[in-house]
Design an enzyme around this catalytic site. Structure first.
Site, PDB file in Angstrom:
ATOM      1  N   SER A  12      12.414   0.270   2.692  1.00 15.46           N
ATOM      2  CA  SER A  12      13.122  -0.103   1.468  1.00 15.46           C
ATOM      3  C   SER A  12      14.538   0.448   1.519  1.00 15.46           C
ATOM      4  O   SER A  12      14.885   1.188   2.434  1.00 15.46           O
ATOM      5  CB  SER A  12      12.404   0.464   0.246  1.00 15.46           C
ATOM      6  OG  SER A  12      11.231  -0.243   0.013  1.00 15.46           O
ATOM      7  N   HIS A  39      14.226  -4.001   2.438  1.00 17.19           N
ATOM      8  CA  HIS A  39      14.154  -4.692   1.146  1.00 17.19           C
ATOM      9  C   HIS A  39      15.567  -4.777   0.565  1.00 17.19           C
ATOM     10  O   HIS A  39      16.213  -3.752   0.362  1.00 17.19           O
ATOM     11  CB  HIS A  39      13.236  -3.934   0.175  1.00 17.19           C
ATOM     12  CG  HIS A  39      11.784  -4.131   0.492  1.00 17.19           C
ATOM     13  ND1 HIS A  39      10.818  -3.212   0.152  1.00 17.19           N
ATOM     14  CD2 HIS A  39      11.119  -5.137   1.109  1.00 17.19           C
ATOM     15  CE1 HIS A  39       9.622  -3.643   0.553  1.00 17.19           C
ATOM     16  NE2 HIS A  39       9.789  -4.823   1.130  1.00 17.19           N
ATOM     17  N   ASP A 129       4.335  -3.740   0.074  1.00 16.19           N
ATOM     18  CA  ASP A 129       4.756  -4.667   1.116  1.00 16.19           C
ATOM     19  C   ASP A 129       4.902  -3.945   2.452  1.00 16.19           C
ATOM     20  O   ASP A 129       5.772  -3.107   2.623  1.00 16.19           O
ATOM     21  CB  ASP A 129       6.091  -5.322   0.731  1.00 16.19           C
ATOM     22  CG  ASP A 129       6.564  -6.289   1.790  1.00 16.19           C
ATOM     23  OD1 ASP A 129       7.753  -6.264   2.136  1.00 16.19           O
ATOM     24  OD2 ASP A 129       5.729  -7.073   2.284  1.00 16.19           O
TER      25      ASP A 129
END
Lengths: 189, 278
Positions: A12, A39, A129
């Site tokens: 992320s 991300h 995720d």
């Protein structure tokens, strides 16, 4: 050229430091292609990411059908999924997975099709995720590394991945880089 | 007795057999689609149908056209949004509209229009630039069910905030809310926007050129084709463009690594806008 091996990495936005440490540790001569999902929002700026990853000399934003080549690190573009497609990269505009597009699961799942040639690396991140994709890589004979949660800015994802995958190697980012360099059969200069 | 030698990847082989079966049975040719995204969609269908393998899906599809419709829907759905990549639409206004204005009658082809969000975006843009009445937009897709949705022009209300933002960033001249009314089903876009739009079925992978256009938009459709099929489709698109006509691709698609690329020159490489070399 790559011998059918690809390293896929997921993190992320909070994992840029960890990613920088990993890429710096791999060095410029790392012989396998590296594809990364960070991300990012739809209007995320590549120059900002490139600035944060100053340890990496050959950082490129992936385009559809780019050939996979050694010594390049490909970052998934905003608002597309990134996939490994045999000897190339591929993009997709499928729906977000766990609200993410690009999604770590989508990248990892495509790499899992390479079987033993896939290496997945899960770095700092929140949310789910990445877990399912990492499991697929392991199930198809690939290797999985997970950032030691104690060293991660966001621990949720590394924790979940480590828990789901007892065979995953849990290390700090530089340790993961060292292990990858050894696997690839070279010593870092 | 020595064990038999097996080669290749069973999953890849099974997918190849499924695609061959689909082609022979139903005439849809997905054999040159990009393998990674196709694999993903096929495996998703296996799960959605409650089956355990690609071979089981093949068996069901060959026997049941309903199951084939499900696969077709999965393969042809591309998730798009209105004014996706506002920078692109801004470039369209700035670089292409002045050229379009020089023509008394303008033909546009939106190849791979999916559920229509980008078609309505284009219609709004051309309306704001004062040339919509002179335009004829052909919006095509491989899937009739998806075209039905596009014809209806109803999009989720929850998306309107994002779309309003995109429209503004693209240089939108009127409040976005003027273009739709909020209904029970969603945001219903005004019918004047589709008066000059023809939605029809066309398979970019197989069919021939059907007209000559001043502008072709083919955004995030070629990504689902393998390089060979992409080259063929680009040849079709080049043949369908009037001299000096424009081609617009998706924001991370590139002409440069493909066959057929030398028919085009860069207009705005960053926004993936090209022009047919006369």
């Amino acid at each position: 050229m790559t011998g059918g091996r690809v390293v896929v990495v997921g993190c992320s936005a909070g994992g840029l430091d960890a990613l920088d440490g990993l890429l710096g540790g791999l060095g410029e001569d790392f012989p396998w292609p590296v594809a990364v999902v960070i991300h990012r929002g739809a209007d995320s700026d590549f120059d900002m990411i490139r600035g944060a990853l100053s340890s990496c000399a050959r950082l490129l934003e992936a385009e559809d059908k780019t050939s996979l080549s050694a010594r390049a690190v490909f970052i998934a573009p905003p608002d597309y999924h990134l996939l490994i497609d045999e000897d190339r990269l591929a993009l997709s505009t499928e729906a977000p997975s766990h609200h993410a597009r690009p999604s770590i699961d989508v990248l990892f799942s495509s790499a899992a099709a390479l079987g033993g040639g896939a290496v997945g690396v899960i770095l700092s991140g929140g949310g789910k995720d990445g877990c399912a994709g990492a499991r697929e890589i392991a199930a198809r004979g690939g290797l999985v590394f997970v950032q030691d949660p104690a060293t991660a800015g966001s621990q949720d994802l590394p924790r979940a991945a480590a828990a789901a995958l007892p065979a995953a190697r849990v290390l700090p980012p530089k340790g993961i880089a060292r292990a990858l360099v050894l696997l690839a059969g070279g010593a870092k200069p | 007795m020595r064990p038999l030698e097996a080669r290749g990847d069973p999953e890849r082989i099974a997918i190849g057999l499924l695609l061959e079966g689909v082609f022979q049975r139903y005439g849809y040719d997905f054999r040159d689609y990009a393998p990674a995204s196709l694999r993903r969609r096929i495996l998703a269908r296996v799960e959605e149908e409650g089956l355990a393998s690609v071979s089981a899906l093949q068996e069901r599809i060959l026997a049941d056209p309903g199951s084939m419709a499900g696969l077709l829907g999965k393969i042809s759905i591309s998730v798009t949004s209105m004014f996706r990549d506002p920078g692109f639409y801004a470039a369209l206004r700035r670089d292409i509209v002045p050229y379009l204005k020089t023509y008394p009658f303008i033909r546009v082809w939106h190849a791979g229009c999916a559920t229509g969000e980008e078609v309505y975006s284009l219609a709004i843009l051309l309306h704001e630039e004062g040339i919509l009445p002179r335009c004829r937009i052909y919006a095509t897709d491989i899937n009739e069910a998806v075209l039905e949705k596009a014809r209806a022009g109803i999009f989720p209300l929850s998306a309107m905030k994002q779309y309003t933002d995109n429209h503004l960033k693209s240089g939108g001249r009127r409040p976005f809310s003027e273009y739709y009314t909020a209904g029970y089903d969603g945001a219903i876009f005004h019918s004047f926007l589709r008066e000059n739009v023809v939605f029809s079925r066309h398979d970019l992978a197989r069919e021939a050129s059907f007209n000559e256009f001043n502008l072709i938009l083919c955004r995030n459709t070629l990504i689902y084709f393998n390089p060979k099929l992409q080259g063929r489709a680009l040849g079709l698109l080049a043949k369908s463009l009037a001299p000096n006509g424009y081609l617009a691709l998706g924001s991370r698609e590139s002409l440069h690594s493909c066959d057929g690329a030398d028919a085009f020159e860069d207009v705005d490489a960053r926004q993936r806008i090209y022009r047919r070399v006369a």
